[in-house]
Design a protein around this motif. Structure first.
Motif, PDB file in Angstrom:
ATOM      1  N   LEU A  28       0.836  -1.208   0.000  1.00 14.33           N
ATOM      2  CA  LEU A  28       0.000   0.000   0.000  1.00 14.33           C
ATOM      3  C   LEU A  28       0.867   1.253   0.000  1.00 14.33           C
ATOM      4  O   LEU A  28       0.574   2.234  -0.684  1.00 14.33           O
ATOM      5  CB  LEU A  28      -0.924   0.001   1.214  1.00 14.33           C
ATOM      6  CG  LEU A  28      -2.104  -0.962   1.114  1.00 14.33           C
ATOM      7  CD1 LEU A  28      -2.877  -0.990   2.411  1.00 14.33           C
ATOM      8  CD2 LEU A  28      -3.018  -0.553  -0.026  1.00 14.33           C
ATOM      9  N   LEU A  29       1.933   1.194   0.774  1.00  8.53           N
ATOM     10  CA  LEU A  29       2.849   2.330   0.816  1.00  8.53           C
ATOM     11  C   LEU A  29       3.357   2.637  -0.585  1.00  8.53           C
ATOM     12  O   LEU A  29       3.389   3.791  -1.017  1.00  8.53           O
ATOM     13  CB  LEU A  29       4.025   1.998   1.744  1.00  8.53           C
ATOM     14  CG  LEU A  29       5.132   3.030   1.841  1.00  8.53           C
ATOM     15  CD1 LEU A  29       4.686   4.173   2.718  1.00  8.53           C
ATOM     16  CD2 LEU A  29       6.403   2.424   2.388  1.00  8.53           C
ATOM     17  N   LEU A  30       3.739   1.580  -1.296  1.00 10.47           N
ATOM     18  CA  LEU A  30       4.321   1.785  -2.617  1.00 10.47           C
ATOM     19  C   LEU A  30       3.264   2.234  -3.626  1.00 10.47           C
ATOM     20  O   LEU A  30       3.551   3.036  -4.506  1.00 10.47           O
ATOM     21  CB  LEU A  30       4.974   0.492  -3.108  1.00 10.47           C
ATOM     22  CG  LEU A  30       6.213   0.074  -2.330  1.00 10.47           C
ATOM     23  CD1 LEU A  30       6.798  -1.181  -2.919  1.00 10.47           C
ATOM     24  CD2 LEU A  30       7.245   1.177  -2.372  1.00 10.47           C
ATOM     25  N   VAL A  38       1.100   5.727  -1.225  1.00 13.07           N
ATOM     26  CA  VAL A  38       1.696   6.829  -0.478  1.00 13.07           C
ATOM     27  C   VAL A  38       2.935   7.377  -1.168  1.00 13.07           C
ATOM     28  O   VAL A  38       3.029   8.560  -1.452  1.00 13.07           O
ATOM     29  CB  VAL A  38       2.017   6.389   0.965  1.00 13.07           C
ATOM     30  CG1 VAL A  38       2.644   7.539   1.734  1.00 13.07           C
ATOM     31  CG2 VAL A  38       0.766   5.906   1.658  1.00 13.07           C
TER      32      VAL A  38
END
Lengths: 511, 425, 340
Positions: free
Chosen positions: C113-115, C118
């Motif tokens: 999800l970060l990649l 965000v």
């Protein structure tokens, strides 16, 4: 520049060897005609074979591929004809225990001794925070440790072997090999011959994990486990070289003549002077275990190369010429480097036995080894198996290594520092073993600690090192603890309340 | 995704009270602040830093004075938990529950990433540090171990033979895996049918095939029955057996993600299956397919167990995968670290470092070749696409000329033909 | 890309106004060749895979005939005496796999999800490349790291867990008589440590698959959610996660598959035992592939057959797990585009 020089020296060496060591094979096996040969088998011998492979490649242009996949896999490969030679610690099993088909190679073969070594017992033990480097063990105690019959370092039997040490009340963690290995086979063979009453499992290349023991994979695994901090109290069987390289001591083992001996190259070679060879060419180590020489290390053994005596599989006569040259190199020149590699050189009797087998390799020429020019460190031209350089020059054990009330304080293997006398016995100094590595382990702390890490003043005697397991539950909830809880509660209240209150106030203000 | 900056809905206070029906919110009065989705405001940063400081202080206080706690790991864990707690509190001062959830989720995501990258980088650095002694000698890359034994210093011998072996083996494996794997994935997605479902089941099952069993299979089926010797080719086959299901499965997942309306559009324009696959599905999924292949390669190149039984060990440089043993980098690592000699162990770690570097280079190349997602064209590609569409328009105009007699001049500026067909928006 | 002109051409050909359109498939030559090639590829793949399965079964029959049904219930592993079974080994495999998943899933999900949501720009592409790179870190490096670094540092954590959570049976560490163990050696070489190492190993693979799925979430729905005032997390929760569920499960299964089959790292860390050990933190575990790697070298033909049988059982277990996963993936919305 450098390369040319090396090439020239290699060529010179090749010529010299062609003239000297290999007169018989000079015809078919000139440097140019070597064909690459391939072998698989024992991991135990791999270090030596790697070095020899390099040497013959650099000096004679021979290509030898060796892959340490395990002795049994090596024997299987040999049966299947996918390799030119195999290396194994145990012979072909004519009646495997599990009832599977007997291992019968379809072609002729012979066993040839190639490299010897002692099974060393590397351990990690501290008394009052100081590393013990001079532990001594008798065969029976070792067998009992590795069968789980002795579980504490301060067991009377261990204490009896070590009069100079106040053995701590610490659990022994025997660490064994989890993969099948020649070291396990050699160790179990010795136990099954010497202490059949205690060790009932016979020869096993797969060591059954004793109760309370750990199984780790590979020599690196077992040696690594013992050398870690959490490995204190652990003991394992491993090649001498691992203890040497990792700066840890090995146990001196009691031999038949009443001396505790370290498994140095010399003490193993001396023991193997008594090795016998059965009619089927397999090894008979009974006399080694009970050698009459007081310098002998009892757990000495050697591994075989299984060589083909008939052409078949991928093996051809041309390869035989290469194999012949390689084996001649191994038995003579190659043995020079055995001590540096953590093994022991083969003594003359075994080299002679190997020499007879070389003659049977197709294409290797009809002559074995020329003993007048063989550069094996254990004998010189004119020696005989009964009287040779090794037998006359190997150092005698120190008096303090004899069974009794004295115990040498000198370190062993990679740990060279002395261990102070802490028991009731007297100390003594042994002549420093010549091949103990310079890489000393830890130097011992100034402050002495007991088992729980609390500094103590020293002056520990016999059984005073008491084990007290670290426990948390017994602290209970006293007034102090309740105060702590209250302080914590207050602290969190101080942190949590303001934002909560401010929010409340804001919301009520909105309404 | 474009950098979306949205206006917040007007504050409810400004809406006329009592109006129950839907109205266009009037912009009179106060409008909320511009919402920023991707950049932290000063306030947010302040919250973060403040919470971090408070967390550290709390755990230090706890460990130092109040509670009987010890240990670095415990300290870190307590600090982190305290930090999270404070952060929630600070956010709660100004925001509602949604906002707290958003902020905390963001912090958690970043922490997950930080932990992961921290741990992985640490593993790699560990390997590099242990292998640095070997790594800095040029001969490590230009020589084989043929002329170096366990007792030789690090200035002699190298792993050129293992590098070459790895490259040859992985090339053979990829030469089989890429066409077969992608064709099978396409079959699963574009052809379908009962057989395709069966294939998918089998492939799914095989993704978990223990890699050592792949090695055992090749050992017994190829080495013992056919070649009678270990070879680089056998190792490549073992790697293929292991990689194939991984590539198929990963490619299958990506192909399934190709929007159906793109396919439908293609069919509606009259393209056949093959044209649709080649012109629409594969280009759309290209970046994902590259990832699939990379995942497979990553697994195949770094796994020791399939080659353990199949490739054989040698110290000699060999370019022939069909005869004689051919070692690869992971097996060489395995072989080196078993040695008691410190130099050999250093070589082992050095080899692992080289393997990582090699993989980095290969992946870099793969990303450059195929990594650009669909719709994102480089300037030159854009130019080419425009040229192509102009040509198409010309030709259409020419073709249309005989039908409509009173044709306009074909050199008129053409109607734009959509080319960025894969743009999902 | 060259096919575009052709597409246009076909439209012109089909559009014959005189006769009604025939709505049937008349595959062109290219299409039938494509169909056959695709079929052939599928068939080759299946035959390779079936060959492995068949071969495993064939080689395993020798051992299975001797062991019979007891192969699944027997804990000991000693083909020499005829007493061998996979109960303990399989249990260890599953334990390590589960610990690995517990470690890996939050990390992989968060990082993916970060990649995809965000991080942006250069940072994102660097991190994506890094994840792919990490997937290629040889398992032996993880193994060495686990043995020489992690083990030493995890012991205090394991001890802490067992001290305070001993009342949860799996976290208790006792000897045979039930006495609590606290010395270091009781916590070494455990399924817990092996699971953590394997978990770290499978994270990159899982992250890659998940990120790929997340980044395909339809932009229309994303922007719609944001326009309606959703926070970023709200958007992730309502759009990205449901859409990427197939990817999450697919990635997890891929990771679990690797965790169950992981050989070298497990082989280096665990101390193999042949009893079922419920105590996660206690020294001693086992895994099927580590067993094979440990034993093949010194195995006779019969023992090899027993190892094959163990491999077969592991294979069947993963088969069941994968079936479940595939059916979930098939029902997920991944791949559907934005409605409207």
């Amino acid at each position: 520049m450098n390369r040319t020089a090396r090439a020239i020296s290699a060529a010179l060496l090749a010529v010299a060897v062609g003239v000297g060591v290999l007169p018989a094979s000079a015809g078919p096996a000139s440097a140019a005609s070597y064909i690459p040969i391939t072998g698989t088998g024992s991991t135990w011998s791999q270090n030596a074979l790697d070095q020899w492979r390099k040497n013959v490649a650099a000096n004679y242009g021979m290509t030898v591929n060796y892959s340490g996949v395990g002795s049994s896999a090596g024997r299987r490969d040999f049966i299947a004809g996918t390799v030119d030679f195999a290396v194994s610690e145990i012979p072909f099993q004519s009646s495997p225990e599990d009832g599977s088909a007997p291992e019968i190679p379809p072609r002729g073969y012979a066993y040839m001794p190639i490299v010897a070594g002692g099974t060393a017992f590397m351990y990690n033990l501290k008394i009052s925070g100081k590393r013990v480097t001079n532990l001594r063990l008798s065969g029976e105690v070792i067998t009992k440790i590795f069968t789980g019959a002795i579980t504490k370092w301060n067991d009377p039997a261990v204490q009896k072997d070590n009069p100079g040490l106040a053995m701590p009340d610490k659990t022994i963690t025997p660490v064994v090999r989890s993969d099948g290995s020649g070291t396990s086979a050699q160790f179990t063979l010795w136990m099954s011959k010497q202490f059949p009453g205690i060790w009932k499992a016979g020869l096993r290349s797969q060591f059954p994990t004793p109760p309370g023991g750990k199984a780790q994979n590979g020599s690196l695994g077992v040696a690594g486990y013992v050398s870690q901090d959490y490995g204190e109290g652990a003991i394992t069987y491993v090649e001498y070289s691992y203890a040497l390289k990792s700066g840890f001591p090995v146990a001196k083992v009691l031999n038949a003549q009443g001396y505790y001996i370290e498994p140095t190259a010399n003490s193993v070679a001396v023991a193997l002077l008594s090795a016998g060879i059965n009619s089927d060419l397999t090894q008979n180590l009974d006399n080694v275990y009970s050698s009459g020489d007081k310098r002998a290390y009892p757990l000495s053994s050697y591994s075989y190369m299984i060589i083909p005596t008939e052409v078949g599989g991928i093996f051809t006569e041309e390869k035989g010429a290469t194999l012949g040259a390689f084996t001649r190199y191994m038995l003579c020149e190659g043995q020079q480097q055995a001590p540096a590699l953590g093994y022991s050189p083969l003594p003359m009797n075994l080299v002679q036995a190997g020499s007879d087998q070389i003659k049977r390799i197709p294409g290797a020429g009809s002559q074995g080894i020329d003993f007048t020019s063989c550069n094996n460190p254990t004998f010189k031209a004119g020696d005989s198996p009964s009287s040779n350089r090794l037998a006359s020059s190997a150092p005698q054990p120190a008096d303090c290594d004899k069974v009794g009330t004295s115990q040498c304080t000198t370190g062993t293997a990679g740990a060279t520092q002395e261990t102070p006398v802490s028991g009731t016995g007297t100390g003594g100094k042994a002549n420093t073993s010549p091949d103990a590595g310079a890489s000393g382990g830890d130097t011992g702390g100034e402050v002495q600690y007991d088992e729980n890490g609390t500094p103590i003043g020293g002056g520990v005697t016999g059984a005073s090192a008491v084990s007290k397991p670290f426990t948390v539950e017994d602290q209970g909830m006293g007034p102090t603890q309740w105060l702590m809880v209250a302080a914590g509660g207050l602290f969190f209240a101080a942190v949590l309340l303001p934002p909560f209150l401010s929010r409340r106030m804001r919301e009520s203000a909105k309404k | 995704m474009s950098d979306t900056l949205l206006e917040a809905p007007p504050a409810p206070a400004s809406a006329p009270r009592g109006a129950r029906r839907t109205t266009v919110p009037d912009r009179v009065g106060e409008t909320g602040e511009r919402r920023r989705l991707h950049r932290a405001t000063f306030e947010e940063r302040f919250d973060l830093i403040g919470a971090a400081a408070a967390g550290l202080a709390t755990s230090t206080l706890l460990f130092g004075w109040i509670a009987p706690l010890t240990g670095v790991v415990g300290w870190i864990v307590v600090s982190y938990l305290a930090f999270l707690g404070y952060y929630v509190l600070l956010t709660a001062l100004v925001g509602d529950r949604q906002r707290i959830a958003d902020r905390v989720a963001t912090v958690l995501l970043v922490s997950a990433g930080a932990i992961l990258f921290g741990a992985l980088v640490f593993v790699v650095v560990f390997a590099l540090l242990r292998g640095r002694d070997a790594f800095w000698h040029l001969n490590f890359f230009t020589q084989s171990m043929e002329l170096a034994g366990p007792l030789d210093p690090l200035t002699e011998g190298g792993i050129l033979h293992a590098i070459v072996g790895t490259l040859i083996q992985i090339t053979i494996a990829l030469a089989i895996t890429i066409p077969l794997g992608i064709a099978t994935a396409v079959f699963l997605n574009e052809v379908g049918g009962r057989f395709a479902r069966f294939v998918r089941t089998i492939v799914d099952a095989m993704t978990a095939l223990p890699s050592i069993v792949a090695g055992l299979f090749i050992y017994a089926a190829v080495i013992q029955l056919v070649t009678h010797q270990r070879s680089g080719f056998a190792a490549a086959l073992a790697i293929t057996v292991m990689m194939l299901p991984i590539v198929i499965r990963a490619a299958d997942v990506v192909l399934r993600l190709v929007p159906g309306n793109l396919r439908e559009a293609s069919y509606a324009l009259g393209a056949g299956r093959w044209r649709t696959v080649w012109g629409v599905v594969l280009p759309t999924a290209r970046s994902g397919l590259v990832t699939a292949v990379i995942l497979g390669t990553a697994r195949g190149i770094g796994e020791t167990s399939p080659v353990l039984l199949t490739s054989g060990v040698t110290a000699v440089l060999s370019f022939n995968p069909f005869s004689g043993p051919m070692i690869s980098l992971p097996l060489q690592v395995f072989d080196f670290v078993r040695s008691p000699e410190p130099t050999m162990i250093a070589r082992g770690f050095g080899t692992a470092a080289v393997l990582l570097m090699l993989v980095l280079v290969l992946f870099g190349i793969a990303r450059v070749i195929g990594g650009r997602p669909p719709g994102q064209l480089s300037p030159r590609q854009q130019q080419r696409a425009q040229e192509a569409s102009r040509r198409d328009a010309d030709r259409m105009a020419r073709r249309a000329a005989p039908v409509t007699a009173s044709s306009t001049a074909p050199s008129e500026s053409p109607a734009p033909v959509p080319h960025e067909k894969a743009d999902p928006s | 890309m060259t096919g575009r002109s052709h597409v246009v051409e076909r439209i012109m050909l089909v559009g014959d106004p005189a006769s009604p359109r025939v709505l049937g498939t008349r595959p062109s030559l290219a299409d039938s060749v494509f169909r056959r090639t695709a079929y052939a590829a599928g068939a080759i793949t299946v035959s390779v895979m079936l060959a492995v399965g068949l071969f495993l079964t064939l080689r395993a029959t020798d051992a299975l005939r001797v062991a019979g049904f007891g192969f699944l219930t027997e804990q000991q592993w000693s083909p020499e005496t005829g007493h061998f079974g996979v109960a303990a080994v399989l249990f260890g495999t599953v334990t390590i796999g589960l610990v690995a998943l517990c470690t890996a899933l939050p990390l992989a999900l968060g990082t993916a999800l970060l990649l995809s949501e965000v991080a942006r720009g250069r940072l994102r592409s660097t991190l994506v490349a890094l994840v792919d790179l990490m997937a290629a870190v040889p398992s032996i490096v993880f193994g060495l790291w686990g043995v020489f670094f992690l083990q030493d540092n995890v012991i205090p954590v394991a001890r802490w867990i067992s001290t305070y959570f001993w009342w949860i049976p799996i976290f208790d560490v006792t000897d045979d008589s039930g006495a609590t163990l606290t010395e270091d050696s009781a916590f070494t070489s455990s399924a817990f440590i092996a699971g953590i190492v394997v978990g770290l190993m499978i994270v990159p693979t899982m992250t890659s698959v998940m990120r790929e799925a997340f980044s395909q979430a339809p932009i229309g729905e994303r922007e719609g959610a944001l326009a309606l005032g959703a926070t970023r997390w709200g958007m992730i929760r309502t759009v990205v996660l449901p859409f990427g569920r197939g990817g999450i499960i697919g990635g997890t299964m891929l990771g679990l598959g690797r965790a169950l089959g992981e050989t070298i790292a497990v082989y280096m860390i665990i101390s193999p035992i042949f009893t079922i050990n419920w105590q996660l933190l206690k020294s001693g575990s086992n895994s099927v592939s580590a067993l094979i790697a440990l034993r093949y070298g010194e195995a006779s033909d019969f023992a090899l057959s027993a190892l094959m049988a163990a491999g077969l059982v592991l294979f069947l277990v993963t088969l069941v797990i994968n079936f479940t996963a595939s059916s979930i993936v098939a029902r997920s919305r991944s791949g559907a585009q934005s409605e409207g």
